[in-house]
Design a protein around this motif. Structure first.
Motif, PDB file in Angstrom:
ATOM      1  N   ASP A  89       0.684  -1.086  -0.025  1.00 39.46           N
ATOM      2  CA  ASP A  89       0.085   0.163  -0.061  1.00 39.46           C
ATOM      3  C   ASP A  89       0.846   1.194  -0.199  1.00 39.46           C
ATOM      4  O   ASP A  89       0.429   2.349  -0.435  1.00 39.46           O
ATOM      5  N   SER A  90       1.991   1.234   0.872  1.00 40.52           N
ATOM      6  CA  SER A  90       2.927   2.292   0.545  1.00 40.52           C
ATOM      7  C   SER A  90       3.486   2.842  -0.494  1.00 40.52           C
ATOM      8  O   SER A  90       3.749   4.028  -0.689  1.00 40.52           O
ATOM      9  N   VAL A  91       3.450   1.971  -1.589  1.00 40.92           N
ATOM     10  CA  VAL A  91       4.145   2.446  -2.731  1.00 40.92           C
ATOM     11  C   VAL A  91       3.107   2.419  -4.010  1.00 40.92           C
ATOM     12  O   VAL A  91       3.409   2.895  -5.181  1.00 40.92           O
ATOM     13  N   LYS A  92       1.960   1.947  -3.704  1.00 40.74           N
ATOM     14  CA  LYS A  92       0.835   1.805  -4.829  1.00 40.74           C
ATOM     15  C   LYS A  92       0.443   3.187  -5.498  1.00 40.74           C
ATOM     16  O   LYS A  92       0.534   4.237  -4.753  1.00 40.74           O
ATOM     17  N   GLY A  93       0.606   3.234  -6.734  1.00 41.20           N
ATOM     18  CA  GLY A  93       0.413   4.383  -7.400  1.00 41.20           C
ATOM     19  C   GLY A  93       1.536   5.305  -7.641  1.00 41.20           C
ATOM     20  O   GLY A  93       1.613   6.394  -8.460  1.00 41.20           O
ATOM     21  N   ARG A  94       2.715   4.828  -6.947  1.00 45.43           N
ATOM     22  CA  ARG A  94       3.786   5.373  -7.151  1.00 45.43           C
ATOM     23  C   ARG A  94       4.899   4.599  -7.975  1.00 45.43           C
ATOM     24  O   ARG A  94       6.068   4.953  -8.649  1.00 45.43           O
ATOM     25  N   PHE A  95       4.921   3.481  -7.592  1.00 47.96           N
ATOM     26  CA  PHE A  95       5.904   2.283  -8.222  1.00 47.96           C
ATOM     27  C   PHE A  95       5.357   1.368  -9.039  1.00 47.96           C
ATOM     28  O   PHE A  95       4.244   1.276  -9.143  1.00 47.96           O
ATOM     29  N   THR A  96       6.113   1.197 -10.141  1.00 52.83           N
ATOM     30  CA  THR A  96       5.600   0.087 -11.221  1.00 52.83           C
ATOM     31  C   THR A  96       6.768  -1.160 -11.171  1.00 52.83           C
ATOM     32  O   THR A  96       7.819  -0.855 -11.669  1.00 52.83           O
ATOM     33  N   ILE A  97       6.146  -2.259 -11.252  1.00 56.62           N
ATOM     34  CA  ILE A  97       6.967  -3.408 -11.442  1.00 56.62           C
ATOM     35  C   ILE A  97       6.580  -3.901 -12.716  1.00 56.62           C
ATOM     36  O   ILE A  97       5.705  -3.959 -13.221  1.00 56.62           O
ATOM     37  N   SER A  98       7.868  -4.378 -13.404  1.00 54.27           N
ATOM     38  CA  SER A  98       7.614  -4.975 -14.588  1.00 54.27           C
ATOM     39  C   SER A  98       8.544  -5.888 -15.126  1.00 54.27           C
ATOM     40  O   SER A  98       9.627  -5.807 -14.234  1.00 54.27           O
ATOM     41  N   ARG A  99       8.745  -6.714 -16.173  1.00 57.12           N
ATOM     42  CA  ARG A  99       9.681  -7.505 -16.543  1.00 57.12           C
ATOM     43  C   ARG A  99       9.792  -7.622 -17.823  1.00 57.12           C
ATOM     44  O   ARG A  99       8.776  -7.521 -18.631  1.00 57.12           O
ATOM     45  N   ASP A 100      10.923  -8.325 -18.326  1.00 53.64           N
ATOM     46  CA  ASP A 100      11.259  -8.595 -19.811  1.00 53.64           C
ATOM     47  C   ASP A 100      12.131  -9.862 -19.571  1.00 53.64           C
ATOM     48  O   ASP A 100      13.180  -9.988 -19.650  1.00 53.64           O
ATOM     49  N   ASN A 101      11.085 -11.026 -19.987  1.00 54.02           N
ATOM     50  CA  ASN A 101      11.653 -12.246 -19.827  1.00 54.02           C
ATOM     51  C   ASN A 101      12.724 -12.507 -20.977  1.00 54.02           C
ATOM     52  O   ASN A 101      13.566 -13.561 -20.761  1.00 54.02           O
ATOM     53  N   ALA A 102      12.761 -11.945 -21.967  1.00 51.82           N
ATOM     54  CA  ALA A 102      13.918 -12.007 -23.014  1.00 51.82           C
ATOM     55  C   ALA A 102      15.091 -11.653 -22.495  1.00 51.82           C
ATOM     56  O   ALA A 102      16.004 -12.226 -22.898  1.00 51.82           O
ATOM     57  N   LYS A 103      15.156 -10.617 -21.622  1.00 57.34           N
ATOM     58  CA  LYS A 103      16.229 -10.193 -21.262  1.00 57.34           C
ATOM     59  C   LYS A 103      16.605 -10.622 -19.818  1.00 57.34           C
ATOM     60  O   LYS A 103      17.486 -10.422 -19.102  1.00 57.34           O
ATOM     61  N   ASN A 104      15.624 -11.391 -19.146  1.00 57.27           N
ATOM     62  CA  ASN A 104      15.799 -12.016 -17.730  1.00 57.27           C
ATOM     63  C   ASN A 104      16.055 -11.026 -16.738  1.00 57.27           C
ATOM     64  O   ASN A 104      16.808 -10.897 -15.961  1.00 57.27           O
ATOM     65  N   THR A 105      15.268  -9.866 -17.000  1.00 56.24           N
ATOM     66  CA  THR A 105      15.391  -8.728 -16.184  1.00 56.24           C
ATOM     67  C   THR A 105      14.093  -8.391 -15.580  1.00 56.24           C
ATOM     68  O   THR A 105      12.790  -8.078 -16.280  1.00 56.24           O
ATOM     69  N   VAL A 106      14.220  -7.906 -14.471  1.00 61.86           N
ATOM     70  CA  VAL A 106      12.936  -7.514 -13.839  1.00 61.86           C
ATOM     71  C   VAL A 106      13.165  -5.947 -13.176  1.00 61.86           C
ATOM     72  O   VAL A 106      14.382  -5.634 -12.924  1.00 61.86           O
ATOM     73  N   TYR A 107      12.168  -5.026 -13.534  1.00 57.08           N
ATOM     74  CA  TYR A 107      12.312  -3.502 -13.068  1.00 57.08           C
ATOM     75  C   TYR A 107      11.434  -3.251 -11.899  1.00 57.08           C
ATOM     76  O   TYR A 107      10.370  -3.623 -11.933  1.00 57.08           O
ATOM     77  N   LEU A 108      12.040  -2.094 -11.422  1.00 51.50           N
ATOM     78  CA  LEU A 108      11.006  -1.233 -10.414  1.00 51.50           C
ATOM     79  C   LEU A 108      11.095   0.114 -10.810  1.00 51.50           C
ATOM     80  O   LEU A 108      12.362   0.678 -10.359  1.00 51.50           O
ATOM     81  N   GLN A 109      10.231   0.798 -11.325  1.00 52.71           N
ATOM     82  CA  GLN A 109      10.264   2.258 -11.772  1.00 52.71           C
ATOM     83  C   GLN A 109       9.733   2.771 -10.424  1.00 52.71           C
ATOM     84  O   GLN A 109       8.448   2.680 -10.141  1.00 52.71           O
ATOM     85  N   MET A 110      10.386   3.742  -9.952  1.00 51.82           N
ATOM     86  CA  MET A 110       9.952   4.405  -8.659  1.00 51.82           C
ATOM     87  C   MET A 110       9.813   5.853  -8.720  1.00 51.82           C
ATOM     88  O   MET A 110      10.748   6.582  -9.219  1.00 51.82           O
ATOM     89  N   ASN A 111       8.705   6.404  -8.796  1.00 58.07           N
ATOM     90  CA  ASN A 111       8.298   7.879  -8.875  1.00 58.07           C
ATOM     91  C   ASN A 111       7.778   8.523  -7.968  1.00 58.07           C
ATOM     92  O   ASN A 111       7.400   7.588  -6.825  1.00 58.07           O
ATOM     93  N   ARG A 112       7.820   9.867  -7.439  1.00 62.65           N
ATOM     94  CA  ARG A 112       7.437  10.596  -6.479  1.00 62.65           C
ATOM     95  C   ARG A 112       8.203  10.007  -5.203  1.00 62.65           C
ATOM     96  O   ARG A 112       7.265   9.861  -4.140  1.00 62.65           O
ATOM     97  N   LEU A 113       9.326   9.744  -5.153  1.00 66.24           N
ATOM     98  CA  LEU A 113      10.127   9.166  -4.274  1.00 66.24           C
ATOM     99  C   LEU A 113       9.964  10.268  -2.856  1.00 66.24           C
ATOM    100  O   LEU A 113      10.125  11.231  -3.225  1.00 66.24           O
ATOM    101  N   LYS A 114       9.895   9.540  -1.787  1.00 65.82           N
ATOM    102  CA  LYS A 114       9.958  10.183  -0.492  1.00 65.82           C
ATOM    103  C   LYS A 114      11.128   9.620   0.512  1.00 65.82           C
ATOM    104  O   LYS A 114      11.575   8.565   0.188  1.00 65.82           O
ATOM    105  N   PRO A 115      11.414  10.614   1.421  1.00 65.26           N
ATOM    106  CA  PRO A 115      12.522  10.281   2.338  1.00 65.26           C
ATOM    107  C   PRO A 115      12.258   8.849   2.941  1.00 65.26           C
ATOM    108  O   PRO A 115      13.020   8.201   3.102  1.00 65.26           O
ATOM    109  N   GLU A 116      10.962   8.446   3.276  1.00 69.24           N
ATOM    110  CA  GLU A 116      10.579   7.129   3.910  1.00 69.24           C
ATOM    111  C   GLU A 116      10.712   5.915   2.838  1.00 69.24           C
ATOM    112  O   GLU A 116      10.721   4.796   3.391  1.00 69.24           O
ATOM    113  N   ASP A 117      11.060   6.355   1.659  1.00 68.34           N
ATOM    114  CA  ASP A 117      11.495   5.239   0.791  1.00 68.34           C
ATOM    115  C   ASP A 117      13.003   4.722   0.716  1.00 68.34           C
ATOM    116  O   ASP A 117      13.414   3.868   0.435  1.00 68.34           O
TER     117      ASP A 117
END
Length: 124
Positions: A62-90
Protein backbone atom coordinates in the motif's frame (compact mmCIF):
# COMPACT_ATOMS: atom_id res chain seq x y z
CA UNK A 1 20.49 -22.04 -8.98
CA UNK A 2 19.57 -18.44 -9.80
CA UNK A 3 21.83 -15.43 -9.49
CA UNK A 4 20.28 -11.98 -9.12
CA UNK A 5 22.09 -8.68 -9.52
CA UNK A 6 20.38 -5.37 -8.77
CA UNK A 7 21.41 -2.01 -10.17
CA UNK A 8 20.06 1.50 -10.48
CA UNK A 9 20.11 2.67 -6.90
CA UNK A 10 21.42 6.05 -5.87
CA UNK A 11 20.71 9.38 -4.21
CA UNK A 12 17.79 11.47 -5.42
CA UNK A 13 15.81 14.39 -4.07
CA UNK A 14 12.37 14.19 -2.57
CA UNK A 15 9.86 13.81 -5.41
CA UNK A 16 12.39 12.35 -7.83
CA UNK A 17 12.46 9.07 -9.71
CA UNK A 18 14.69 6.04 -10.05
CA UNK A 19 14.47 2.80 -11.98
CA UNK A 20 15.93 -0.31 -10.43
CA UNK A 21 16.88 -3.32 -12.51
CA UNK A 22 17.44 -6.90 -11.50
CA UNK A 23 19.26 -9.17 -13.91
CA UNK A 24 18.76 -12.87 -13.40
CA UNK A 25 20.89 -15.74 -14.61
CA UNK A 26 20.91 -19.48 -14.18
CA UNK A 27 17.39 -20.32 -15.26
CA UNK A 28 15.02 -18.95 -17.90
CA UNK A 29 13.39 -15.72 -16.83
CA UNK A 30 9.92 -17.16 -17.06
CA UNK A 31 10.70 -19.87 -14.49
CA UNK A 32 9.91 -17.80 -11.41
CA UNK A 33 7.80 -15.08 -9.95
CA UNK A 34 9.78 -12.01 -8.93
CA UNK A 35 9.56 -9.60 -6.07
CA UNK A 36 11.14 -6.46 -4.70
CA UNK A 37 11.70 -5.93 -0.99
CA UNK A 38 13.40 -3.19 0.98
CA UNK A 39 15.05 -2.80 4.34
CA UNK A 40 15.63 0.50 6.07
CA UNK A 41 18.26 0.84 8.83
CA UNK A 42 17.06 -0.74 12.05
CA UNK A 43 13.88 -2.08 10.49
CA UNK A 44 12.62 -5.39 9.17
CA UNK A 45 12.67 -6.22 5.51
CA UNK A 46 9.39 -5.18 3.87
CA UNK A 47 7.59 -6.27 0.76
CA UNK A 48 7.43 -3.67 -2.02
CA UNK A 49 6.09 -5.30 -5.19
CA UNK A 50 5.83 -8.62 -7.00
CA UNK A 51 5.01 -9.87 -10.47
CA UNK A 52 4.08 -13.21 -11.96
CA UNK A 53 6.10 -15.29 -14.40
CA UNK A 54 4.12 -13.97 -17.35
CA UNK A 55 4.35 -10.34 -16.23
CA UNK A 56 0.71 -10.14 -15.30
CA UNK A 57 -0.75 -9.72 -11.82
CA UNK A 58 1.51 -7.01 -10.38
CA UNK A 59 1.06 -6.70 -6.64
CA UNK A 60 2.10 -3.72 -4.51
CA UNK A 61 2.46 -2.72 -0.92
CA UNK A 62 0.00 0.00 0.00
CA UNK A 63 2.85 2.37 0.77
CA UNK A 64 4.04 2.38 -2.85
CA UNK A 65 0.83 1.80 -4.80
CA UNK A 66 0.36 4.46 -7.44
CA UNK A 67 4.02 5.53 -7.27
CA UNK A 68 5.98 2.36 -8.10
CA UNK A 69 5.59 0.06 -11.09
CA UNK A 70 7.05 -3.42 -11.37
CA UNK A 71 7.62 -4.96 -14.80
CA UNK A 72 9.71 -7.64 -16.40
CA UNK A 73 11.28 -8.54 -19.72
CA UNK A 74 11.66 -12.32 -19.85
CA UNK A 75 13.67 -12.14 -23.07
CA UNK A 76 16.28 -10.16 -21.12
CA UNK A 77 15.81 -12.07 -17.85
CA UNK A 78 15.34 -8.73 -16.13
CA UNK A 79 12.79 -7.29 -13.76
CA UNK A 80 12.39 -3.57 -13.15
CA UNK A 81 11.04 -1.32 -10.45
CA UNK A 82 10.15 2.16 -11.64
CA UNK A 83 9.91 4.42 -8.62
CA UNK A 84 8.28 7.84 -8.98
CA UNK A 85 7.43 10.58 -6.49
CA UNK A 86 10.01 9.22 -4.11
CA UNK A 87 9.86 10.20 -0.45
CA UNK A 88 12.49 10.17 2.30
CA UNK A 89 10.72 7.21 3.87
CA UNK A 90 11.50 5.18 0.73
CA UNK A 91 15.16 5.26 1.74
CA UNK A 92 16.34 1.66 2.10
CA UNK A 93 18.39 -1.11 0.59
CA UNK A 94 16.25 -2.65 -2.15
CA UNK A 95 16.47 -6.35 -2.90
CA UNK A 96 15.06 -8.37 -5.74
CA UNK A 97 14.08 -11.97 -5.14
CA UNK A 98 12.92 -14.98 -7.14
CA UNK A 99 10.23 -17.40 -6.11
CA UNK A 100 9.46 -20.84 -7.48
CA UNK A 101 6.07 -20.88 -5.80
CA UNK A 102 2.99 -21.20 -7.98
CA UNK A 103 1.50 -17.98 -6.58
CA UNK A 104 2.69 -14.39 -6.41
CA UNK A 105 3.64 -13.77 -2.81
CA UNK A 106 4.44 -10.84 -0.56
CA UNK A 107 6.08 -13.10 2.03
CA UNK A 108 9.86 -13.13 1.95
CA UNK A 109 9.91 -16.76 3.12
CA UNK A 110 8.38 -17.71 -0.24
CA UNK A 111 11.38 -16.35 -2.13
CA UNK A 112 14.29 -18.68 -2.58
CA UNK A 113 16.89 -16.52 -4.31
CA UNK A 114 18.00 -13.02 -3.39
CA UNK A 115 20.22 -10.35 -4.85
CA UNK A 116 22.83 -8.43 -2.90
CA UNK A 117 20.74 -5.27 -2.72
CA UNK A 118 21.10 -1.73 -3.99
CA UNK A 119 20.96 1.40 -1.84
CA UNK A 120 18.27 3.99 -2.51
CA UNK A 121 18.53 7.26 -0.60
CA UNK A 122 16.01 10.08 -0.84
CA UNK A 123 17.06 13.46 0.46
CA UNK A 124 14.46 15.79 1.94
Amino acid sequence: QVQLVESGGGLVQNGGSLRLSCAASGRPGSSYNMGWFRQAPGKDRDFVAAISRSGSSPYYADSVKGRFTISRDNAKNTVYLQMNRLKPEDTAVYYCAASLKAWVSKEDDDYRYWGQGTQVTISS
